[in-house]
Every structure is written in structure tokens, then in C-alpha cells.
Design an enzyme around this catalytic site. Structure first.
Site, PDB file in Angstrom:
ATOM      1  N   GLU A 214      73.423  56.266  19.799  1.00 53.29           N
ATOM      2  CA  GLU A 214      73.873  56.211  18.403  1.00 53.29           C
ATOM      3  C   GLU A 214      75.350  56.562  18.359  1.00 53.29           C
ATOM      4  O   GLU A 214      75.931  56.977  19.364  1.00 53.29           O
ATOM      5  CB  GLU A 214      73.028  57.116  17.500  1.00 53.29           C
ATOM      6  CG  GLU A 214      72.961  58.555  17.915  1.00 53.29           C
ATOM      7  CD  GLU A 214      71.939  59.356  17.096  1.00 53.29           C
ATOM      8  OE1 GLU A 214      72.272  60.498  16.772  1.00 53.29           O
ATOM      9  OE2 GLU A 214      70.840  58.870  16.805  1.00 53.29           O
ATOM     10  N   HIS A 252      71.921  62.733  12.296  1.00 46.62           N
ATOM     11  CA  HIS A 252      72.067  63.762  13.316  1.00 46.62           C
ATOM     12  C   HIS A 252      73.440  64.423  13.241  1.00 46.62           C
ATOM     13  O   HIS A 252      74.430  63.777  12.933  1.00 46.62           O
ATOM     14  CB  HIS A 252      71.916  63.167  14.720  1.00 46.62           C
ATOM     15  CG  HIS A 252      70.508  62.830  15.065  1.00 46.62           C
ATOM     16  ND1 HIS A 252      70.184  61.889  15.993  1.00 46.62           N
ATOM     17  CD2 HIS A 252      69.336  63.321  14.611  1.00 46.62           C
ATOM     18  CE1 HIS A 252      68.869  61.800  16.092  1.00 46.62           C
ATOM     19  NE2 HIS A 252      68.333  62.660  15.261  1.00 46.62           N
TER      20      HIS A 252
END
Length: 293
Positions: A214, A252
């Protein structure tokens, strides 16, 4: 074989007696060889008691001495989780799987620094990760067991839910998994993509790997450059956050594009240049891997 864990691994649960710990310990024990593998819990206030037949010890060191366990899983709340990691490291366990989300970054920095300074051999997976599973043998963590099938594809991801997505696609295509590893989305963590990739490369029972990254940081790029030089098996890649605007944190804590670095575009280009088959569509991960076998 598999990587990190198998049906003979013995596991200690730190934070087993809290609501989250109880729920997931129960689920893990119900999966495959879980009843034999989850041998101890740790809670200094409840030493001498048991949870559904699993004995509770006062310290990790004592639990290890009594049971021979080599792995621990941590569900301790954020404020005490970094100390729980360090206790497991001090007890010289082989692997610590930290599920806890929301650990203060400076706490993790301190633990990582202590681990480095003391030259500890313990591997840390997480924090803020779903855990690790070797299908039909053992699951340590919070992933849904039922979507996994035993097989020869390694799955490695920074994202929990995308790990499950990749696994479910593979299973639907009849491709089982050797081990699926969620390394977690926090900015300061343990095992990186490159570390797990090396393990899959060396594992005779893994034929190919799905690597999911990511935005944020440079771990995927570092792994890609290593893959180009050393990987003997096909790798398929996906990066979450293609549409993420710079400077915005996406889910996150570690998923943030800063200083123009860590964009999905940049990561995908480097991965592609290093011979990894990349897709921009998460629903294509399984089919893309199948085409490479």
C-alpha cells in the site's frame, strides 16, 4: 513445509483473558490443530487459572519454560502492547505476532531499538496485523480460517482485508496457499515484505507469491529490487491506494504519501520494472497469479 509456523508450533497468548483475546483464541483453537498448538496464556493477575483448559501463567518466560512454546500472539491493549512485545523478546521466543492496533509509534520505536541493541533473534510480525496462517495446520491471529485451502501459493500483505481477498480468490480458482502472512500497516513494524519474500523463496513448498502493498514508505520498492536479483518464483503484485491524495493518511498509520514518496504509481512502476506482474484491479489478483503458473 511452510514458513514461520506449522502444525507442530506451540503458541502462548498474551492478553488471552480480555474479550478480544478470548474470542480469537477460541477461533484459533477451533481451526485445524489449534487445540494442540495453543498451550498457554499469560496474565500476571490470573496466574494459576485457565481459559477453557488453556493454563494461564504469570510471565512469558514461565509459560515458555512450562510448555516449550516458541511463538506468542499479542492481543494486549495498545498502552501495554509494546511492553508485551518486549517481554516475549526477552524470553527469546522465535516469533512474536502482535495483532494490537493503535500502539503509540514512539513505544514501537523504543522496542525496535532495544531489539536491535540487544541483538535479539526474535522475529516480530506486526503490530496492527491480522497474523499468519498455514492452512489446515495452524492459524495465529484474526483471519477467517474457512477461506483458506492448503496449497503452494504464498500470500504476503500489508493490509488485512486484502490478504483475505487474495486468499479467497486463489481458493476459488482451486489454488491453495502454503502460508499467508499479514505484516501489518503501522509505520514502525517488524518483518517487512523483503524478509517474508526471502522465506517464500527458500520454501520448497511455495511455487509463487502474491505480494500486496500500500502507499507510504519504501518497503515494497526494496522488496521489488531484491526480487529482481534473487527471486526464483513468479510474483504478482498489487498496491492499495492508487487514488490516494498526497499527505492524506489512508486507514493505516503507515499509509501516507509524504514528500512525494510512496505513491502507488511509483511503487507499481518499480515493481513492474523488476519483473513483478502487477495489477491495478484487486479483483484480478488471483487470475493474474494463475496465468503465471
Amino acid at each position: 513445509m511452510s514458513i514461520l509456523i506449522n502444525k507442530n508450533t506451540k503458541v502462548i497468548t498474551q492478553g488471552m483473558t480480555g474479550k478480544t483475546g478470548q474470542f480469537h483464541t477460541r477461533m484459533c483453537r477451533e481451526y485445524a490443530n489449534g487445540k494442540e498448538c495453543f498451550v498457554a496464556g499469560v496474565n500476571p493477575k490470573k496466574a494459576g487459572e485457565n481459559f477453557e483448559g488453556v493454563p494461564i501463567y504469570g510471565t512469558v518466560a514461565e509459560a515458555k519454560a512450562q510448555t516449550g512454546a516458541t511463538v506468542s500472539v499479542i492481543y494486549v491493549p495498545p498502552a501495554g502492547a509494546a511492553d508485551a512485545v518486549w517481554e516475549a523478546v526477552e524470553a527469546d521466543l522465535a516469533l512474536v505476532v502482535c495483532i494490537t492496533e493503535g500502539i503509540p509509534v514512539r513505544d514501537m520505536m523504543a522496542v525496535r531499538e532495544r531489539m536491535g541493541r540487544a541483538n535479539r533473534k526474535t522475529l516480530l510480525l506486526g503490530p496492527n496485523c491480522p497474523g499468519v496462517i498455514t492452512p489446515d495446520e495452524l492459524k495465529i491471529g484474526i483471519m477467517p480460517g474457512h477461506i483458506h485451502r492448503k496449497g503452494r501459493i504464498g500470500v504476503l500483505s500489508r493490509s488485512g482485508t486484502l490478504t483475505y481477498e487474495a486468499v479467497a480468490q486463489l481458493t476459488e480458482l482451486g489454488l491453495g496457499q502454503s502460508t499467508a502472512v499479514g505484516i501489518g500497516g503501522d509505520p514502525v513494524n517488524g518483518l517487512k515484505h523483503i524478509d517474508v519474500m526471502k522465506m517464500f523463496n527458500d520454501d520448497p513448498d511455495t511455487d509463487a507469491v502474491v505480494m500486496i502493498g500500500e502507499i507510504g514508505g519504501g518497503d515494497e520498492e526494496e522488496a521489488a529490487l531484491w526480487i529482481k536479483e534473487h527471486m526464483k518464483k513468479p510474483v504478482v503484485g498489487f498496491i492499495a491506494g492508487v487514488t490516494a491524495p498526497p499527505g492524506k493518511r489512508m486507514g493505516h498509520a503507515g499509509a501516507i504519501i509524504s514528500g512525494g514518496k510512496g505513491t502507488a504509481q511509483e511503487k507499481l512502476e518499480i515493481m513492474d520494472a523488476c519483473g513483478i506482474a502487477v495489477t491495478r484491479n484487486p479483483s484480478e489478483m488471483g487470475r493474474l497469479l494463475q496465468s503465471k503458473l
